[in-house]
Structures are given as structure tokens and as C-alpha cells.
Design a protein around this motif. Structure first.
Motif, short mmCIF file in Angstrom:
data_model
loop_
_atom_site.label_atom_id
_atom_site.label_comp_id
_atom_site.label_asym_id
_atom_site.label_seq_id
_atom_site.Cartn_x
_atom_site.Cartn_y
_atom_site.Cartn_z
N ARG A 85 59.40 -60.34 -9.61
CA ARG A 85 58.68 -59.11 -9.93
C ARG A 85 59.58 -57.89 -9.78
NH1 ARG A 85 52.72 -57.70 -7.73
NH2 ARG A 85 52.26 -56.21 -9.34
N LYS A 86 60.43 -57.91 -8.77
CA LYS A 86 61.32 -56.77 -8.53
C LYS A 86 62.47 -56.73 -9.53
CE LYS A 86 64.36 -54.73 -5.12
NZ LYS A 86 65.05 -54.92 -3.85
N LEU A 87 63.10 -57.88 -9.76
CA LEU A 87 64.30 -57.92 -10.60
C LEU A 87 64.01 -57.99 -12.09
CD1 LEU A 87 66.36 -60.40 -8.45
CD2 LEU A 87 66.73 -57.94 -8.67
N ARG A 88 62.93 -58.65 -12.47
CA ARG A 88 62.59 -58.81 -13.89
C ARG A 88 61.11 -58.54 -14.12
NH1 ARG A 88 65.75 -61.72 -17.40
NH2 ARG A 88 64.39 -60.65 -18.84
N PRO A 89 60.67 -57.29 -14.01
CA PRO A 89 59.24 -57.00 -14.18
C PRO A 89 58.71 -57.43 -15.55
CG PRO A 89 60.51 -54.97 -14.05
CD PRO A 89 61.44 -56.09 -13.74
N ASP A 90 59.55 -57.40 -16.58
CA ASP A 90 59.10 -57.81 -17.91
C ASP A 90 58.74 -59.29 -17.93
OD1 ASP A 90 61.92 -58.23 -17.46
OD2 ASP A 90 62.15 -58.70 -19.58
N VAL A 91 59.55 -60.12 -17.30
CA VAL A 91 59.28 -61.56 -17.24
C VAL A 91 58.05 -61.82 -16.37
CG1 VAL A 91 60.18 -63.81 -16.48
CG2 VAL A 91 61.69 -62.17 -17.63
N TYR A 92 57.95 -61.12 -15.25
CA TYR A 92 56.81 -61.29 -14.36
C TYR A 92 55.50 -60.95 -15.08
CZ TYR A 92 53.69 -60.75 -10.38
OH TYR A 92 52.63 -60.85 -9.53
N GLU A 93 55.47 -59.85 -15.79
CA GLU A 93 54.27 -59.45 -16.52
C GLU A 93 53.90 -60.46 -17.60
OE1 GLU A 93 54.80 -55.45 -17.94
OE2 GLU A 93 55.16 -54.71 -15.92
N ARG A 94 54.91 -60.99 -18.29
CA ARG A 94 54.65 -61.99 -19.33
C ARG A 94 54.07 -63.26 -18.70
NH1 ARG A 94 59.31 -61.56 -21.87
NH2 ARG A 94 60.32 -63.26 -20.79
N GLN A 95 54.59 -63.64 -17.54
CA GLN A 95 54.07 -64.83 -16.86
C GLN A 95 52.63 -64.62 -16.40
OE1 GLN A 95 56.80 -65.79 -13.71
NE2 GLN A 95 57.91 -67.21 -15.01
N GLU A 96 52.34 -63.45 -15.89
CA GLU A 96 50.98 -63.15 -15.44
C GLU A 96 50.01 -63.14 -16.63
OE1 GLU A 96 49.81 -62.96 -12.20
OE2 GLU A 96 51.82 -63.78 -11.93
N ALA A 97 50.47 -62.63 -17.77
CA ALA A 97 49.62 -62.59 -18.96
C ALA A 97 49.32 -64.00 -19.46
CB ALA A 97 50.28 -61.77 -20.06
N ASN A 98 50.21 -64.94 -19.20
CA ASN A 98 50.04 -66.32 -19.66
C ASN A 98 49.46 -67.23 -18.58
OD1 ASN A 98 50.97 -66.26 -22.36
ND2 ASN A 98 53.06 -66.01 -21.60
N ALA A 99 48.95 -66.68 -17.49
CA ALA A 99 48.47 -67.51 -16.37
C ALA A 99 47.33 -68.43 -16.80
CB ALA A 99 48.05 -66.63 -15.20
N LEU A 100 46.36 -67.91 -17.52
CA LEU A 100 45.23 -68.74 -17.97
C LEU A 100 45.70 -69.84 -18.92
CD1 LEU A 100 42.21 -69.37 -18.10
CD2 LEU A 100 42.02 -67.68 -19.93
N LYS A 101 46.54 -69.50 -19.86
CA LYS A 101 47.08 -70.48 -20.82
C LYS A 101 47.84 -71.57 -20.07
CE LYS A 101 49.02 -72.24 -24.56
NZ LYS A 101 48.69 -73.60 -24.81
N ARG A 102 48.65 -71.15 -19.10
CA ARG A 102 49.45 -72.10 -18.33
C ARG A 102 48.54 -73.05 -17.55
NH1 ARG A 102 52.30 -68.60 -15.65
NH2 ARG A 102 50.89 -68.53 -13.88
N ASP A 103 47.49 -72.52 -16.92
CA ASP A 103 46.57 -73.36 -16.16
C ASP A 103 45.87 -74.39 -17.05
OD1 ASP A 103 47.23 -71.95 -13.89
OD2 ASP A 103 45.40 -70.74 -13.89
N ILE A 104 45.41 -73.96 -18.21
CA ILE A 104 44.75 -74.88 -19.14
C ILE A 104 45.73 -75.93 -19.64
CG2 ILE A 104 43.66 -75.06 -21.42
CD1 ILE A 104 42.39 -72.30 -20.83
N ALA A 105 46.93 -75.51 -20.01
CA ALA A 105 47.94 -76.44 -20.52
C ALA A 105 48.30 -77.50 -19.47
CB ALA A 105 49.19 -75.68 -20.95
N LEU A 106 48.45 -77.08 -18.23
CA LEU A 106 48.79 -78.04 -17.17
C LEU A 106 47.65 -79.03 -16.93
CD1 LEU A 106 50.62 -75.68 -14.67
CD2 LEU A 106 51.64 -77.46 -16.10
N LYS A 107 46.41 -78.57 -17.01
CA LYS A 107 45.28 -79.48 -16.83
C LYS A 107 45.17 -80.46 -17.98
CE LYS A 107 42.80 -76.62 -13.70
NZ LYS A 107 41.61 -76.12 -13.17
N LEU A 108 45.43 -79.99 -19.21
CA LEU A 108 45.40 -80.90 -20.35
C LEU A 108 46.49 -81.96 -20.22
CD1 LEU A 108 44.75 -78.42 -23.31
CD2 LEU A 108 43.11 -80.00 -22.24
#
Length: 138
Positions: A48-71
Motif C-alpha cells: 500500500r505504501k510503495l505501490r498504491p496503484d497496485v494496492y487499489e487495483r487489488q482491492e477493487a478486484n477482491a470480490l472477483k478474486r474471492d469468487i474465482a478462488l471458490k470456483l
């Protein structure tokens, strides 16, 4: 054995695929699998400190990531390949791959239903008004 001749997984474990600007995200204790000092920041905090752009993108994809991992977990539990799920669900292999991708657009509820049914699983959608409940472990 030189790093170039190592298999990709060994190079990744060794940290050689990281360029120098991202190396500081991993602490030496992280790479060796040892317990980190409690005073040190977690990987997510450093990211979050070093790469806020990557952190924000990961947070935006949290729901997608959770669903994908469950599938993916459901497919693995059913001991099926992506090709088998595609054939049984009558969906394209490309769609199955997109559904299991950790980022990108969410699949439709119809597609999720077909995927889960093909794997012999069950799913439910819960919508509540009010505060977001704490996630439960499945």
C-alpha cells in the motif's frame, strides 16, 4: 546451477524474477518462510505504501478474486479439468478461464450457476441490509 538454468518455480522462490524496484516488498524473512517480527509491516502494508496503484487495483478486484478462488476450489474438489467443466456446463473454455481469473469482470449469475452445477456443487446469494458481516471460513 545458475539462476538462468533453474526451472521457473525455483527462480520465483529464489526471488530472481522480481526487478529491483519491487524487491523491497519482500523482506528476507518473507523469502525464507520464517515468522516476521511483529514490528515489521505486513506485505499488504508495504504494498500500500510503495505501490498504491497496485494496492487499489487489488482491492477493487477482491470480490472477483474471492469468487474465482471458490470456483477453482470447487473444480479441484470435483477433480475436474477446465475442459471438463466447459463441456459439462456447455460454456466455452475461454469463459471458464475468465471465471477463474483473479482479476477482470465478474461472471454473470447464470454462468456461475452453470459452472457450480457442472461441478456438482451448490451456491447461494445472500443480500442483507446494513453492515457488512465478517467473512466466514468455509
Amino acid at each position: 546451477m545458475t539462476l538462468r538454468k533453474m526451472p521457473l518455480r525455483q527462480r520465483q522462490a529464489h526471488g530472481s524474477n522480481l526487478d529491483n524496484r519491487h524487491r523491497d516488498l519482500l523482506l528476507p524473512s518473507d523469502r525464507r518462510g520464517q515468522r516476521m517480527d511483529p514490528d515489521k509491516k505486513s506485505f499488504r502494508q508495504r504494498l500500500r505504501k510503495l505501490r498504491p496503484d497496485v494496492y487499489e487495483r487489488q482491492e477493487a478486484n477482491a470480490l472477483k478474486r474471492d469468487i474465482a478462488l471458490k470456483l477453482r476450489s470447487l473444480r479441484d474438489a470435483a477433480d475436474m479439468t477446465m475442459e471438463e467443466v466447459a463441456a459439462k456446463s456447455k460454456m466455452s473454455l475461454a469463459l471458464i478461464k475468465r471465471m477463474e481469473a483473479l482479476a477482470g469482470p465478474l461472471a454473470s449469475l447464470t454462468s456461475i450457476d452453470q459452472y457450480v452445477t457442472a461441478c456438482g456443487g451448490h451456491w447461494e446469494l445472500v443480500i442483507r441490509h446494513g453492515h457488512k458481516p465478517e467473512p466466514t471460513e468455509d
